[in-house]
Enzyme design. Structure first.
Site, PDB file in Angstrom:
ATOM      1  N   CYS A   1     -28.937  59.391 -20.519  1.00 27.57           N
ATOM      2  CA  CYS A   1     -27.658  59.680 -19.840  1.00 27.57           C
ATOM      3  C   CYS A   1     -26.878  58.376 -19.807  1.00 27.57           C
ATOM      4  O   CYS A   1     -26.577  57.811 -18.746  1.00 27.57           O
ATOM      5  CB  CYS A   1     -27.899  60.194 -18.429  1.00 27.57           C
ATOM      6  SG  CYS A   1     -29.067  61.575 -18.313  1.00 27.57           S
ATOM      7  N   ALA A   2     -26.525  57.880 -20.973  1.00 26.97           N
ATOM      8  CA  ALA A   2     -26.047  56.493 -21.125  1.00 26.97           C
ATOM      9  C   ALA A   2     -24.685  56.228 -20.497  1.00 26.97           C
ATOM     10  O   ALA A   2     -24.399  55.115 -20.070  1.00 26.97           O
ATOM     11  CB  ALA A   2     -26.015  56.111 -22.605  1.00 26.97           C
TER      12      ALA A   2
ATOM     13  N   GLY B   1     -22.537  52.872 -20.654  1.00 27.63           N
ATOM     14  CA  GLY B   1     -23.523  51.949 -21.206  1.00 27.63           C
ATOM     15  C   GLY B   1     -23.892  50.689 -20.458  1.00 27.63           C
ATOM     16  O   GLY B   1     -24.466  49.778 -21.052  1.00 27.63           O
TER      17      GLY B   1
ATOM     18  N   LYS C   1     -26.312  50.082 -18.362  1.00 26.52           N
ATOM     19  CA  LYS C   1     -27.764  49.844 -18.440  1.00 26.52           C
ATOM     20  C   LYS C   1     -28.230  49.745 -19.892  1.00 26.52           C
ATOM     21  O   LYS C   1     -29.181  49.018 -20.196  1.00 26.52           O
ATOM     22  CB  LYS C   1     -28.511  50.941 -17.684  1.00 26.52           C
ATOM     23  CG  LYS C   1     -28.204  50.926 -16.185  1.00 26.52           C
ATOM     24  CD  LYS C   1     -28.843  52.066 -15.440  1.00 26.52           C
ATOM     25  CE  LYS C   1     -28.312  52.127 -14.010  1.00 26.52           C
ATOM     26  NZ  LYS C   1     -26.931  52.628 -13.925  1.00 26.52           N
TER      27      LYS C   1
ATOM     28  N   ASP D   1     -25.237  60.887 -24.594  1.00 24.27           N
ATOM     29  CA  ASP D   1     -24.428  61.388 -23.484  1.00 24.27           C
ATOM     30  C   ASP D   1     -23.707  62.648 -23.933  1.00 24.27           C
ATOM     31  O   ASP D   1     -23.504  62.859 -25.127  1.00 24.27           O
ATOM     32  CB  ASP D   1     -23.408  60.343 -23.002  1.00 24.27           C
ATOM     33  CG  ASP D   1     -23.007  60.589 -21.559  1.00 24.27           C
ATOM     34  OD1 ASP D   1     -23.689  60.083 -20.649  1.00 24.27           O
ATOM     35  OD2 ASP D   1     -22.026  61.327 -21.324  1.00 24.27           O
TER      36      ASP D   1
ATOM     37  N   ASP E   1     -25.662  69.897 -28.486  1.00 23.40           N
ATOM     38  CA  ASP E   1     -26.537  71.052 -28.253  1.00 23.40           C
ATOM     39  C   ASP E   1     -27.981  70.559 -28.090  1.00 23.40           C
ATOM     40  O   ASP E   1     -28.255  69.366 -28.171  1.00 23.40           O
ATOM     41  CB  ASP E   1     -26.440  72.070 -29.406  1.00 23.40           C
ATOM     42  CG  ASP E   1     -26.687  71.417 -30.773  1.00 23.40           C
ATOM     43  OD1 ASP E   1     -27.564  70.526 -30.858  1.00 23.40           O
ATOM     44  OD2 ASP E   1     -26.000  71.780 -31.748  1.00 23.40           O
TER      45      ASP E   1
ATOM     46  N   ASP F   1     -31.169  57.989 -16.375  1.00 25.73           N
ATOM     47  CA  ASP F   1     -30.317  57.582 -15.254  1.00 25.73           C
ATOM     48  C   ASP F   1     -29.516  58.830 -14.894  1.00 25.73           C
ATOM     49  O   ASP F   1     -28.398  59.021 -15.354  1.00 25.73           O
ATOM     50  CB  ASP F   1     -29.416  56.420 -15.702  1.00 25.73           C
ATOM     51  CG  ASP F   1     -28.538  55.901 -14.589  1.00 25.73           C
ATOM     52  OD1 ASP F   1     -28.891  56.109 -13.414  1.00 25.73           O
ATOM     53  OD2 ASP F   1     -27.489  55.293 -14.883  1.00 25.73           O
TER      54      ASP F   1
ATOM     55  N   CYS G   1     -28.484  56.853  -8.318  1.00 25.55           N
ATOM     56  CA  CYS G   1     -27.826  55.984  -7.337  1.00 25.55           C
ATOM     57  C   CYS G   1     -27.579  56.804  -6.068  1.00 25.55           C
ATOM     58  O   CYS G   1     -26.506  56.781  -5.483  1.00 25.55           O
ATOM     59  CB  CYS G   1     -26.534  55.378  -7.886  1.00 25.55           C
ATOM     60  SG  CYS G   1     -25.361  56.565  -8.533  1.00 25.55           S
TER      61      CYS G   1
END
Length: 401
Positions: A232-233, A236, A238, A256, A284, A301, A354
């Site tokens: 789940c970038a 970016g 992280k 993503d 997909d 994340d 978070c």
């Protein structure tokens, strides 16, 4: 604080109107646009506008109580006035304040009491209930911390510099900073400054990244030459940290569902000199299936309520509800279930949010492990806002077979 001028007042009004009453308008982007469109404002003016804007968003519910009525579009000036009176900020008798009964606001301020905890901490009633239910007696301590202004923390990009060199570079540009003992790559600013104007930023020597957030990359324990997937970038933050930890060796696949976020990641990676990142948009399930059992390390994340980062995103507490949190919890479990298959046997993943709610954090991990006996929890860590930085949760999980 200095006297506030009329054009600043109008700017604050318009920005608040946009944030509170227009869908999908987020405070950080709104204030960014406002400041860009007023290039003649000096640094003190810009600081004043940002501070008042964010403080009013932060204390909206409490200010509504002092106002004695709900924040309808026509009442934004009354809300600003209530804030100026509460914070004892000097102001002129602007025509926009005509007709507002100042005595009524002052009467409530003089009482110095509010009728509920939700008003005291300026959060929706449902959120006060949720926090108390999930955090017990500690919830108020965390809410007090979440209503403070977040410090500005940078992550030195070790592909190009060191913490010491970055601090020296910033000092040359009149930005004072200090290092943080328990965070190897972190540099904290002495006071808020627009670091994006510095040549250090343009040269890719740092990224703005909270100290708590930097712990996630460390926990994943990536090594040079590994294949790492950031599931789940987003834009970016992280991912770039992982690239630096891997010294540009090996491969990072950044995934993503939003192509525009990955486009931003590519821009940032270029500035940072991170060459081992490949982006893939999740269009997909096939994108995930092609990666099954291919990764040595996996970062999830996960999308979350964001309640751990209200210091820097105070508007989000007015944009979410309990229904949103319930929906996001289902999504988190689905992501864990689907994306964990990307890991090789013996590979490790970090599940992070978070959020400060156990129902989004350790309870999600417990549920996942119960349904997936071939995975094992190695360690987890929760960082609460009262510790000084953003609230985060992270769990290191190993795939056994």
């Amino acid at each position: 604080m200095e006297l506030i001028h009329r054009n600043l007042l109008i700017g604050i009004h318009d920005a608040l109107q946009e944030t509170f009453f227009e869908k999908n308008k987020y405070a950080d982007k709104v204030i960014e646009r406002l400041l860009k469109s007023h290039k003649k404002w000096g640094s003190e003016d810009r600081k004043t506008v940002s501070e008042i804007f964010y403080n009013i968003i932060r204390w909206k519910k409490r200010l509504e109580y002092y106002m004695g009525e709900g924040a309808k579009p026509g009442n934004i000036y009354k809300m600003i006035l209530a804030y100026l009176l509460w914070s004892k900020t000097k102001y002129k008798k602007f025509e926009e304040f005509e007709g507002i009964k100042i005595a009524d606001i002052l009467k409530k301020l003089e009482k110095n009491t509010v009728p509920s905890k939700a008003i005291q901490h300026s959060i929706p009633d449902w959120l006060a209930e949720t926090l108390e239910k999930e955090l017990g007696d500690n919830w108020e301590k965390e809410m007090i911390a979440l209503n403070e202004q977040a410090p500005t923390v940078l992550r030195a990009n070790t592909l190009k510099t060191t913490v010491r060199e970055l601090m020296d570079e910033l000092k040359e540009e009149n930005v004072e900073s200090f290092s943080l003992k328990q965070y190897p790559d972190a540099v904290q600013l002495e006071e808020k400054k627009n670091v994006f104007l510095t040549s250090a930023f343009k040269d890719g020597l740092f990224e703005v990244q909270d100290a708590s957030s930097q712990k996630i990359g460390e926990m994943l324990d990536v090594q040079e030459g590994m294949r790492v997937v950031d599931a789940c970038a987003g834009a970016g933050g992280k991912t770039l940290h992982l690239a630096a930890l891997m010294k540009n060796k090996g491969q990072i696949i950044a995934l993503d569902i939003y192509e525009w976020k990955l486009a931003e990641l590519k821009r940032r990676a270029k500035r940072a000199g991170a060459h081992n990142i490949e982006t893939r948009t999740i269009t997909d399930n096939k994108v995930i299936k092609r990666l099954q059992e291919k990764a040595d390390r996996l970062l999830i994340d996960a999308p979350c309520s964001g309640l751990g980062v209200l210091k820097r995103n105070p508007d989000s507490k007015w944009k979410i509800d309990q229904e949103f949190i319930d929906r996001i919890k289902d999504e988190q479990q689905q992501i864990l279930q689907d994306y964990s298959k990307i890991l090789k046997k013996g590979g490790r993943m970090v599940y992070a949010t978070c959020s400060i709610l156990p129902s989004e954090n350790n309870e999600q991990v417990e549920k996942f492990l119960k349904n997936n006996p071939d995975f094992k929890l190695l360690k987890d860590e929760k960082i609460m806002p009262s510790e000084g930085y953003d609230g985060f949760y992270m769990a290191l999980i190993e795939r056994l077979k």
